[in-house]
Design a protein around this motif. Structure first.
Motif, mmCIF file in Angstrom:
data_model
loop_
_atom_site.group_PDB
_atom_site.id
_atom_site.type_symbol
_atom_site.label_atom_id
_atom_site.label_comp_id
_atom_site.label_asym_id
_atom_site.label_seq_id
_atom_site.Cartn_x
_atom_site.Cartn_y
_atom_site.Cartn_z
ATOM 1 N N GLY A 15 0.788 -1.228 0.000
ATOM 2 C CA GLY A 15 0.000 0.000 0.000
ATOM 3 C C GLY A 15 0.817 1.273 0.000
ATOM 4 N N LYS A 16 2.121 1.172 -0.235
ATOM 5 C CA LYS A 16 2.994 2.350 -0.212
ATOM 6 C C LYS A 16 3.574 2.619 -1.599
ATOM 7 C CE LYS A 16 4.336 1.414 4.575
ATOM 8 N NZ LYS A 16 5.454 1.067 5.492
ATOM 9 N N PRO A 17 3.822 3.901 -1.925
ATOM 10 C CA PRO A 17 4.452 4.221 -3.214
ATOM 11 C C PRO A 17 5.920 3.828 -3.201
ATOM 12 C CG PRO A 17 4.218 6.201 -1.898
ATOM 13 C CD PRO A 17 3.532 5.099 -1.133
ATOM 14 N N TYR A 18 6.521 3.845 -4.362
ATOM 15 C CA TYR A 18 7.943 3.532 -4.459
ATOM 16 C C TYR A 18 8.574 4.387 -5.553
ATOM 17 C CZ TYR A 18 5.898 0.474 -8.057
ATOM 18 O OH TYR A 18 5.183 -0.017 -9.116
ATOM 19 N N THR A 19 9.890 4.570 -5.449
ATOM 20 C CA THR A 19 10.603 5.381 -6.431
ATOM 21 C C THR A 19 10.837 4.592 -7.717
ATOM 22 O OG1 THR A 19 12.722 4.701 -5.478
ATOM 23 C CG2 THR A 19 11.773 6.778 -4.694
ATOM 24 N N VAL A 20 10.988 5.323 -8.823
ATOM 25 C CA VAL A 20 11.283 4.674 -10.103
ATOM 26 C C VAL A 20 12.633 3.977 -10.025
ATOM 27 C CG1 VAL A 20 11.505 4.999 -12.590
ATOM 28 C CG2 VAL A 20 10.015 6.524 -11.275
ATOM 29 N N VAL A 21 13.587 4.611 -9.370
ATOM 30 C CA VAL A 21 14.942 4.060 -9.260
ATOM 31 C C VAL A 21 15.176 3.521 -7.854
ATOM 32 C CG1 VAL A 21 17.413 4.560 -9.420
ATOM 33 C CG2 VAL A 21 15.806 5.710 -10.965
ATOM 34 N N SER A 22 15.658 2.307 -7.781
ATOM 35 C CA SER A 22 16.112 1.766 -6.506
ATOM 36 C C SER A 22 17.364 0.941 -6.771
ATOM 37 C CB SER A 22 15.027 0.912 -5.837
ATOM 38 O OG SER A 22 14.749 -0.245 -6.609
ATOM 39 N N TYR A 23 17.932 0.375 -5.726
ATOM 40 C CA TYR A 23 19.135 -0.446 -5.863
ATOM 41 C C TYR A 23 18.876 -1.822 -5.255
ATOM 42 C CZ TYR A 23 21.615 3.842 -7.105
ATOM 43 O OH TYR A 23 22.014 4.996 -7.726
ATOM 44 N N ALA A 24 19.527 -2.825 -5.793
ATOM 45 C CA ALA A 24 19.371 -4.174 -5.249
ATOM 46 C C ALA A 24 20.066 -4.323 -3.903
ATOM 47 C CB ALA A 24 19.937 -5.201 -6.234
ATOM 48 N N ASN A 25 21.099 -3.497 -3.651
ATOM 49 C CA ASN A 25 21.787 -3.529 -2.361
ATOM 50 C C ASN A 25 22.320 -2.144 -2.045
ATOM 51 O OD1 ASN A 25 24.821 -3.348 -3.163
ATOM 52 N ND2 ASN A 25 24.015 -4.944 -4.510
ATOM 53 N N GLY A 26 22.690 -1.910 -0.798
ATOM 54 C CA GLY A 26 23.270 -0.622 -0.447
ATOM 55 C C GLY A 26 22.857 -0.110 0.907
ATOM 56 N N VAL A 27 23.273 1.141 1.182
ATOM 57 C CA VAL A 27 23.028 1.748 2.498
ATOM 58 C C VAL A 27 21.562 2.081 2.705
ATOM 59 C CG1 VAL A 27 25.363 2.662 2.704
ATOM 60 C CG2 VAL A 27 23.596 4.039 1.596
ATOM 61 N N GLY A 28 20.772 2.130 1.640
ATOM 62 C CA GLY A 28 19.349 2.438 1.761
ATOM 63 C C GLY A 28 18.489 1.217 1.988
ATOM 64 N N SER A 29 19.074 0.122 2.417
ATOM 65 C CA SER A 29 18.318 -1.121 2.593
ATOM 66 C C SER A 29 17.107 -0.922 3.506
ATOM 67 C CB SER A 29 19.216 -2.215 3.177
ATOM 68 O OG SER A 29 18.460 -3.383 3.449
ATOM 69 N N VAL A 30 16.005 -1.532 3.129
ATOM 70 C CA VAL A 30 14.794 -1.483 3.962
ATOM 71 C C VAL A 30 14.943 -2.392 5.180
ATOM 72 C CG1 VAL A 30 13.319 -0.885 2.022
ATOM 73 C CG2 VAL A 30 13.667 -3.301 2.585
ATOM 74 N N LEU A 31 15.970 -3.228 5.172
ATOM 75 C CA LEU A 31 16.265 -4.088 6.321
ATOM 76 C C LEU A 31 17.250 -3.367 7.238
ATOM 77 C CD1 LEU A 31 16.800 -7.492 4.457
ATOM 78 C CD2 LEU A 31 14.679 -6.592 5.445
ATOM 79 N N ALA A 44 16.124 -7.066 9.760
ATOM 80 C CA ALA A 44 14.697 -7.231 9.513
ATOM 81 C C ALA A 44 14.072 -5.866 9.258
ATOM 82 C CB ALA A 44 14.021 -7.910 10.702
ATOM 83 N N ALA A 45 12.815 -5.887 8.819
ATOM 84 C CA ALA A 45 12.044 -4.661 8.628
ATOM 85 C C ALA A 45 10.748 -4.812 9.407
ATOM 86 C CB ALA A 45 11.773 -4.423 7.148
ATOM 87 N N PRO A 46 10.815 -4.716 10.739
ATOM 88 C CA PRO A 46 9.641 -4.997 11.580
ATOM 89 C C PRO A 46 8.458 -4.081 11.314
ATOM 90 C CG PRO A 46 11.405 -3.978 12.859
ATOM 91 C CD PRO A 46 11.991 -4.343 11.544
ATOM 92 N N GLU A 47 8.707 -2.869 10.861
ATOM 93 C CA GLU A 47 7.617 -1.938 10.565
ATOM 94 C C GLU A 47 7.351 -1.858 9.067
ATOM 95 O OE1 GLU A 47 8.469 1.782 12.398
ATOM 96 O OE2 GLU A 47 8.708 0.921 14.398
ATOM 97 N N GLY A 48 7.903 -2.800 8.315
ATOM 98 C CA GLY A 48 7.678 -2.806 6.877
ATOM 99 C C GLY A 48 8.572 -1.821 6.144
ATOM 100 N N ARG A 49 8.257 -1.623 4.889
ATOM 101 C CA ARG A 49 9.049 -0.725 4.042
ATOM 102 C C ARG A 49 8.720 0.733 4.372
ATOM 103 N NH1 ARG A 49 8.127 1.343 -1.157
ATOM 104 N NH2 ARG A 49 6.113 0.292 -1.202
ATOM 105 N N PRO A 50 9.730 1.588 4.508
ATOM 106 C CA PRO A 50 9.457 2.998 4.810
ATOM 107 C C PRO A 50 8.621 3.656 3.722
ATOM 108 C CG PRO A 50 11.780 2.473 5.133
ATOM 109 C CD PRO A 50 11.166 1.296 4.456
ATOM 110 N N ASP A 51 7.733 4.548 4.128
ATOM 111 C CA ASP A 51 6.946 5.325 3.173
ATOM 112 C C ASP A 51 7.854 6.403 2.579
ATOM 113 O OD1 ASP A 51 4.795 6.205 1.717
ATOM 114 O OD2 ASP A 51 3.461 6.421 3.459
ATOM 115 N N VAL A 52 7.496 6.931 1.418
ATOM 116 C CA VAL A 52 8.280 7.993 0.793
ATOM 117 C C VAL A 52 7.356 8.896 0.008
ATOM 118 C CG1 VAL A 52 8.801 6.547 -1.247
ATOM 119 C CG2 VAL A 52 10.237 8.527 -0.727
ATOM 120 N N SER A 53 7.549 10.201 0.140
ATOM 121 C CA SER A 53 6.763 11.179 -0.601
ATOM 122 C C SER A 53 7.543 11.630 -1.820
ATOM 123 C CB SER A 53 6.442 12.386 0.284
ATOM 124 O OG SER A 53 7.635 13.117 0.549
#
Length: 496
Positions: A403-419, A428-437
């Motif tokens: 139920g959350k939007p996502y960016t056109v560009v993402s990376y398969a790995n890196g410092v922005g990991s949702v985990l 882990a990602a106990p609260e799920g994927r972060p929302d982004v505006s």
């Protein structure tokens, strides 16, 4: 008889004889396609001997990065982005390049740049040493040193230059002049390596010997002793106490630490310019006192063009790679646009009749282009849905199953990991994927979401594009090994 008539009819249709009978013949897409066909049919290979060779390398700008930068540039100019044509994309010849190293499926910048400068693939983390050399083992250097394209060009009476937005001792520019068992030996070699030279020393030796005539980029700290102030106001990094900048000046090499000093130099002696202690600034952050990649490209071409025998110039957009490693797609896009500006300028300053221009990359990154986005979706923002009418997106975000939007560009790995790391050391990602505006996603400092946690996003082994124009550029065709680039360059400058 029937087959002959059918073949004749097909030939007439292909030639446009039946265009008026095709329902879509009035469409811009149709007429543009026909125009491209006619341009291809009119092509004639340029078999002149190349006087000059310019090798553009956007570090880390493979097919996906190139796509991302194309859309961003086109959208900044008011278009939808996907139909925009970058300068190199208008070049007449194209190939796909395999980038693997001898011992690595996913490559490193040092041996990939080395392959282009020697004609043979090399081992991970080594620069311009043969396949029997061993990483970190300086005893294997002497027996495995390779002949460089710059050395061949010097023997032919041509001038040589290296331009980069990274450190001049970094992997890609170092491949123009250096030979080493470790790409990280930028200002020192380990104890016991008495016959080896660090990369900065090799660069000054090359300039003093006349193998490298102009070098512009960053990295002054590796040329100045520890505790000694650099021309840029920082502190030197060399442990041996040698001031290579002063040695260079004493040898008659001109030095510049900023744009004003560079502009003031004469064109009568070798030029060394370093604007920063480490890498040059990202284009988005570059101060006015620091030359852009296009500025350095202009200076290098104007200087090297004085040689009536011609020149070899390698130009690297090094910070596209660094922004991708940092998971910061926005800065990669902006540096990619500057790379394109440098290409357009080089094309303008040279003649297709005698100058071979090659635009490629050393490798790709683990970039992901997400979702079913409508046209005109900002490439630096979140994905908007395909509209039922018109050609632009609907303005409604596409949502993931969470139920959350996502960016056109993402990376398969890196410092922005949702985990994220938990108290017990697990991820882990106990609260799920972060929302982004949209506002957050388009911020210059936004770090794209990634899957696998890593301190630095990794390279990818995916093929990279190569665009070329000028003498013998038609030899770039199909899918090629990266070391073939050297062979085409060498043929172009020696062809009868």
């Amino acid at each position: 008889m029937y087959k002959m008539l059918a073949a004749s009819a097909l030939a007439m249709a292909a030639s446009g004889a039946f265009a008026q009978e095709i329902a879509q013949s009035g469409s811009d897409w149709f007429t543009d396609g026909q125009a491209r066909l006619e341009a291809e049919l009119a092509k004639q290979p340029n078999t002149n001997r190349a006087k000059n060779v310019i090798l553009f390398v956007a570090d880390g700008q493979g097919v996906t990065s190139n796509y991302m930068i194309r859309l961003w540039t086109g959208q900044q100019e008011g278009g939808l982005g996907d139909d925009y044509v970058q300068p190199q994309e208008a070049f007449p010849n194209l190939a796909l390049v395999k980038t693997y190293n001898i011992n690595a499926q996913t490559p490193d910048s040092a041996p990939t740049a080395g392959a282009m400068n020697t004609g043979v693939k090399q081992r991970f983390n080594l620069i311009n040493l043969g396949e029997n050399a061993i990483h970190d083992d300086c005893s294997t250097e002497a027996a495995n040193e390779l002949t460089l394209f710059s050395e061949l060009m010097t023997e032919a009476g041509k001038s040589v230059g290296a331009v980069t937005s990274a450190r001049l001792t970094h992997a890609t520019p170092a491949a123009v002049y250096a030979k080493t068992a470790n790409r990280n030996w930028e200002d020192s070699v380990p104890e016991g390596c008495d016959g080896s030279r660090d990369i900065a020393t090799q660069m000054i030796d090359a300039m003093t010997a006349g193998t490298l005539d102009i070098a512009l980029g960053g990295g002054a700290r590796y040329f100045v002793p520890e505790g000694t102030e650099t021309p840029n106001g920082g502190k030197g990094h060399r442990p041996d106490g040698v001031n290579l900048i002063e040695q260079a000046k004493a040898a008659g090499i001109q030095y510049a630490s900023n744009r004003e000093e560079l502009d003031a130099l004469s064109m009568d002696a070798p030029i060394l310019g370093m604007w920063t202690d480490s890498h040059a600034s990202y284009e988005a952050d570059r101060p006015e006192s620091e030359p852009s990649l296009a500025d350095s490209t202009r200076k290098a071409i104007e200087y090297l063009s004085q040689n009536e025998n011609g020149f070899y110039l390698e130009i690297e957009a090094g910070r596209v790679d660094h922004a991708n490693h940092a998971g910061n797609a926005k800065r990669a896009m902006i540096d990619g646009k500057m790379f394109a500006d440098a290409i357009a300028l080089a094309d303008e300053l040279t003649d297709d009749e005698d100058t071979l221009i090659i635009v490629t990359a050393d490798h790709e990154h683990s970039i992901v282009i997400n979702g079913y986005c409508g046209r005109g979706t900002p490439i630096d923002g979140i994905c908007f849905d395909v509209a039922q009418e018109g050609i632009e997106h609907s303005g409604e975000p596409v949502l993931g199953a969470d139920g959350k939007p996502y960016t056109v560009v993402s990376y398969a790995n890196g410092v922005g990991s949702v985990l994220t790391e938990q108290e017990d050391g697990s991820f882990a990602a106990p609260e799920g994927r972060p929302d982004v505006s949209q506002e957050e996603a388009q911020d210059l400092d936004y770090i794209q979401q990634a899957l696998i946690p890593a301190s630095s996003e990794s390279h990818s082994g995916v093929d990279v594009p190569l665009y070329a124009k000028g003498p013998w550029s038609h030899l770039f065709d199909g899918t090629i090994e990266q070391n073939v680039i050297f062979h085409v360059m060498n043929h172009a400058v020696t062809a009868e």
